[in-house]
Design a protein around this motif. Structure first.
Motif, PDB file in Angstrom:
ATOM      1  N   GLU A   1       2.697  12.420  -9.107  1.00 14.76           N
ATOM      2  CA  GLU A   1       2.073  13.725  -8.885  1.00 14.76           C
ATOM      3  C   GLU A   1       3.135  14.823  -8.824  1.00 14.76           C
ATOM      4  O   GLU A   1       2.945  15.925  -9.371  1.00 14.76           O
ATOM      5  CB  GLU A   1       1.255  13.699  -7.585  1.00 14.76           C
ATOM      6  N   THR A   2       4.256  14.515  -8.166  1.00 14.62           N
ATOM      7  CA  THR A   2       5.352  15.489  -8.078  1.00 14.62           C
ATOM      8  C   THR A   2       5.934  15.782  -9.459  1.00 14.62           C
ATOM      9  O   THR A   2       6.214  16.936  -9.796  1.00 14.62           O
ATOM     10  CB  THR A   2       6.459  14.948  -7.150  1.00 14.62           C
ATOM     11  N   LEU A   3       6.119  14.728 -10.278  1.00 13.19           N
ATOM     12  CA  LEU A   3       6.647  14.925 -11.628  1.00 13.19           C
ATOM     13  C   LEU A   3       5.688  15.749 -12.485  1.00 13.19           C
ATOM     14  O   LEU A   3       6.118  16.560 -13.308  1.00 13.19           O
ATOM     15  CB  LEU A   3       6.926  13.574 -12.295  1.00 13.19           C
ATOM     16  N   LEU A   4       4.389  15.543 -12.283  1.00 12.74           N
ATOM     17  CA  LEU A   4       3.408  16.357 -13.007  1.00 12.74           C
ATOM     18  C   LEU A   4       3.517  17.821 -12.590  1.00 12.74           C
ATOM     19  O   LEU A   4       3.436  18.728 -13.430  1.00 12.74           O
ATOM     20  CB  LEU A   4       1.990  15.834 -12.734  1.00 12.74           C
TER      21      LEU A   4
ATOM     22  N   GLU B   1       0.837  -1.203   0.000  1.00 17.32           N
ATOM     23  CA  GLU B   1       0.000   0.000   0.000  1.00 17.32           C
ATOM     24  C   GLU B   1       0.874   1.255   0.000  1.00 17.32           C
ATOM     25  O   GLU B   1       0.586   2.228  -0.709  1.00 17.32           O
ATOM     26  CB  GLU B   1      -0.913   0.004   1.229  1.00 17.32           C
ATOM     27  N   GLU B   2       1.922   1.225   0.814  1.00 19.51           N
ATOM     28  CA  GLU B   2       2.823   2.367   0.889  1.00 19.51           C
ATOM     29  C   GLU B   2       3.544   2.574  -0.442  1.00 19.51           C
ATOM     30  O   GLU B   2       3.731   3.713  -0.890  1.00 19.51           O
ATOM     31  CB  GLU B   2       3.840   2.156   2.010  1.00 19.51           C
ATOM     32  N   GLU B   3       3.928   1.471  -1.083  1.00 14.97           N
ATOM     33  CA  GLU B   3       4.606   1.554  -2.371  1.00 14.97           C
ATOM     34  C   GLU B   3       3.687   2.189  -3.421  1.00 14.97           C
ATOM     35  O   GLU B   3       4.122   3.044  -4.206  1.00 14.97           O
ATOM     36  CB  GLU B   3       5.037   0.153  -2.823  1.00 14.97           C
ATOM     37  N   LEU B   4       2.430   1.780  -3.434  1.00 19.07           N
ATOM     38  CA  LEU B   4       1.467   2.362  -4.370  1.00 19.07           C
ATOM     39  C   LEU B   4       1.285   3.848  -4.104  1.00 19.07           C
ATOM     40  O   LEU B   4       1.234   4.669  -5.032  1.00 19.07           O
ATOM     41  CB  LEU B   4       0.118   1.640  -4.246  1.00 19.07           C
ATOM     42  N   LEU B   5       1.205   4.213  -2.827  1.00 20.83           N
ATOM     43  CA  LEU B   5       1.029   5.617  -2.465  1.00 20.83           C
ATOM     44  C   LEU B   5       2.251   6.443  -2.860  1.00 20.83           C
ATOM     45  O   LEU B   5       2.119   7.564  -3.386  1.00 20.83           O
ATOM     46  CB  LEU B   5       0.774   5.739  -0.958  1.00 20.83           C
ATOM     47  N   LEU B   6       3.446   5.874  -2.636  1.00 24.10           N
ATOM     48  CA  LEU B   6       4.667   6.577  -3.003  1.00 24.10           C
ATOM     49  C   LEU B   6       4.763   6.766  -4.519  1.00 24.10           C
ATOM     50  O   LEU B   6       5.187   7.827  -4.998  1.00 24.10           O
ATOM     51  CB  LEU B   6       5.892   5.803  -2.497  1.00 24.10           C
ATOM     52  N   ASN B   7       4.336   5.734  -5.266  1.00 20.12           N
ATOM     53  CA  ASN B   7       4.337   5.860  -6.726  1.00 20.12           C
ATOM     54  C   ASN B   7       3.393   6.969  -7.173  1.00 20.12           C
ATOM     55  O   ASN B   7       3.714   7.761  -8.064  1.00 20.12           O
ATOM     56  CB  ASN B   7       3.922   4.539  -7.376  1.00 20.12           C
ATOM     57  N   GLU B   8       2.228   7.023  -6.546  1.00 14.72           N
ATOM     58  CA  GLU B   8       1.261   8.077  -6.874  1.00 14.72           C
ATOM     59  C   GLU B   8       1.830   9.449  -6.532  1.00 14.72           C
ATOM     60  O   GLU B   8       1.706  10.406  -7.318  1.00 14.72           O
ATOM     61  CB  GLU B   8      -0.043   7.842  -6.106  1.00 14.72           C
ATOM     62  N   ASN B   9       2.457   9.560  -5.357  1.00 13.07           N
ATOM     63  CA  ASN B   9       3.027  10.843  -4.940  1.00 13.07           C
ATOM     64  C   ASN B   9       4.160  11.278  -5.862  1.00 13.07           C
ATOM     65  O   ASN B   9       4.300  12.467  -6.180  1.00 13.07           O
ATOM     66  CB  ASN B   9       3.535  10.749  -3.506  1.00 13.07           C
TER      67      ASN B   9
END
Length: 548
Positions: free
Chosen positions: A142-145, A131-139
């Motif tokens: 989002e940061t790259l965007l 779950e944390e890995e998925l959240l970190l990937n999303e974050n």
């Protein structure tokens, strides 16, 4: 089945399952009346709880314990819950942190008073990691965007933003970003995180670091890989830090590559838990994304500058043409045709023609600069999209050089430059993409023209040793001063606190674009390129290329 046998079978089933059964007293920190044998999976013996050596609250993570008590009090006080579930962390006997899912029933006596809590705990650490890995990937995405939308920000602001986001992604407390020179020998500190700066009490902050003699944080460059240090005090390569420096407990630094060269170093520190390879991956991907964005940003800024130069020259040309038209109109309409007027008109026309010729030259140079920057932007876009394909054939080095020279023959003739070639007759053929490698040679020779004086010389030599063929392009021009020479192959480089002759800025961006593309093409052929130059002593570009 006998009762004792049934109980034995039940015990085997319970103790071999992942669920640990508990019976807690409804008292402070929850004394344990019963716990199944499989509590051993967390390193504890059941007797430690039954005999009162440990209460359940003793193994709950101290950061989660207040929340756990608050939630339990709410469940009990509202008197509407028969049971509840909650997730929190516990500390194993080995000091590890594990996530558990607790599912509990509330037990009451005949008077309705809560006496016990009966439940199970399940180890959900792996699920939490996913779950944390998925959240970190999303974050990170989002940061790259957000980074891609920071078109109106300066390069420094983009780097500072990326650093703070990298600290968040890795759950660190402090961080820094430094850039390397082209020879990978000197680190220039660009930015410390806000928290590090607020806590740092060092009066004079060092900015330049010699890689060879730098302590722990130089290991990632010397070893060319990420370095994780989860016990700073026990690290043998640490050299300590000056008085007033932020205290370091854990540390991780990651080298950032552009092709085969390390261009930057990003480090973070003081995460509450140990750093791992996931932290490395998230930090590396974020800063690599930042690197590509600031490369593009620098190109866009350069394109804007050169566009203004082009517009200025174009306006000057229009102004001269307007003056010239007015002069011809006045000559045609004038009734005076004496000798003095004719001489004046002739001199005026010659002066305007000279100005017009100069402005035309400025326009041509500006267009060449614009083309160089645009070529670099197109190349970077194609490279990022994976659309650059190499078609290898065996080619004669002399023919490659001749094609490159022919591509820029007008530029050579314009300055009356002599090209001397020194190529052995039986030189081995090279396995190259003919079009792309010729383009690389063209860009290198074209760049040498910048530094070569009118009627100067450019020598092109080819030799072979073992399995390699060597190219050398040497001019007798003014040379390139440091640190410009060592940064020509980097698409982004900052020159803090350095003052140059302003004339260098006129050619620097164009040179970088040409050398950057040439470098990437040569590295795609498994080769190497480097520059040896000193101001006033000419420039020598060397290429080492495998034959096969």
């Amino acid at each position: 089945m006998k009762t004792s046998q049934f109980n034995d079978e039940t015990d085997i089933i319970v103790n071999s399952s992942p669920a640990v059964i508990f019976l807690w007293e409804a008292k402070d920190n929850w004394p344990v009346e019963f716990v199944s044998d499989n509590i051993l999976q967390f390193g504890y013996e059941k007797e430690e709880f039954i005999e009162g050596k440990l209460k359940y609250g003793d193994i709950v993570h101290p950061d989660d314990l207040p929340r756990l008590k608050k939630q339990l009090n709410r469940y009990c006080s509202e008197n509407t819950y028969k049971g509840f579930t909650q997730e929190y962390r516990i500390i194993t006997k080995f000091g590890e942190t594990r996530w558990v899912d607790e599912r509990t029933l509330i037990r009451k006596d005949s008077n309705g008073k809560i006496t016990h809590f009966q439940g199970i705990i399940l180890d959900i650490t792996e699920r939490k990691k996913h779950e944390e890995e998925l959240l970190l990937n999303e974050n990170r995405l989002e940061t790259l965007l957000k980074l891609n939308k920071m078109t109106g920000y300066s390069v420094s602001e983009i780097i500072d933003f990326s650093l703070e986001e990298g600290i968040k992604l890795t759950k660190s407390k402090i961080g820094y970003i430094a850039f390397l020179n082209s020879s990978e020998t000197v680190l220039t500190m660009h930015a410390w995180s806000k928290k590090a700066m607020s806590e740092c009490g060092v009066n004079t902050k060092q900015r330049l670091y010699d890689v060879e003699n730098t302590g722990l944080w130089g290991d990632a460059i010397r070893r060319r890989k990420p370095i994780i240090t989860n016990d700073y005090e026990a690290c043998e390569t640490r050299k300590g830090y000056p008085e007033g420096h932020v205290s370091i407990k854990r540390h991780m630094n990651v080298p950032i590559f552009d092709g085969s060269k390390i261009v930057a170093l990003v480090g973070v520190g003081n995460k509450e838990e140990d750093y791992d390879t996931n932290d490395v991956r998230h930090l590396r991907l974020l800063i690599e994304g930042m690197w590509k964005i600031i490369q593009r940003k620098e190109l866009e800024d350069s394109l804007m500058i050169f566009s203004k130069d082009f517009e200025k020259a174009n306006n000057e040309l229009k102004s001269i043409q307007s003056i010239k038209k007015e002069l011809f109109d006045s000559i045609g309409s004038s009734q005076i045709s004496d000798r003095h007027t004719s001489i004046f008109d002739h001199e005026a026309i010659n002066s305007i023609n000279e100005q017009q010729s100069q402005v035309m030259q400025d326009l041509i140079r500006s267009s060449e600069k614009l083309k160089s920057i645009i070529d670099s932007m197109v190349y970077m876009s194609a490279e990022s999209a994976g659309k650059i394909t190499y078609y290898m054939t065996y080619e004669n080095p002399e023919e490659l050089i001749n094609d490159a020279v022919l591509n820029i023959i007008l530029n050579i003739d314009e300055k009356n430059i002599t090209i001397e070639q020194y190529i052995p007759k039986n030189i081995s053929k090279l396995r190259v993409d003919k079009e792309k490698f010729t383009d690389a040679l063209t860009r290198i020779i074209f760049s040498s023209i910048h530094f070569t004086p009118i009627a100067g010389n450019i020598d092109i030599k080819v030799s072979e040793y073992g399995n390699y063929v060597y190219f050398e392009v040497k001019d007798n021009g003014v040379g390139i001063p440091e640190p410009l020479a060592s940064s020509l192959f980097m698409r982004f480089h900052q020159f803090n606190d350095i003052v140059f002759d302003t004339s260098w800025y006129e050619v620097y961006e164009e040179l970088k674009s040409n050398y950057y593309i040439a470098k990437n093409i040569i590295e795609a052929h498994k080769g190497k390129i480097w520059v040896e130059s000193n101001k006033g002593k000419g420039t020598l570009v060397k290429i080492k290329l495998p034959k096969f």
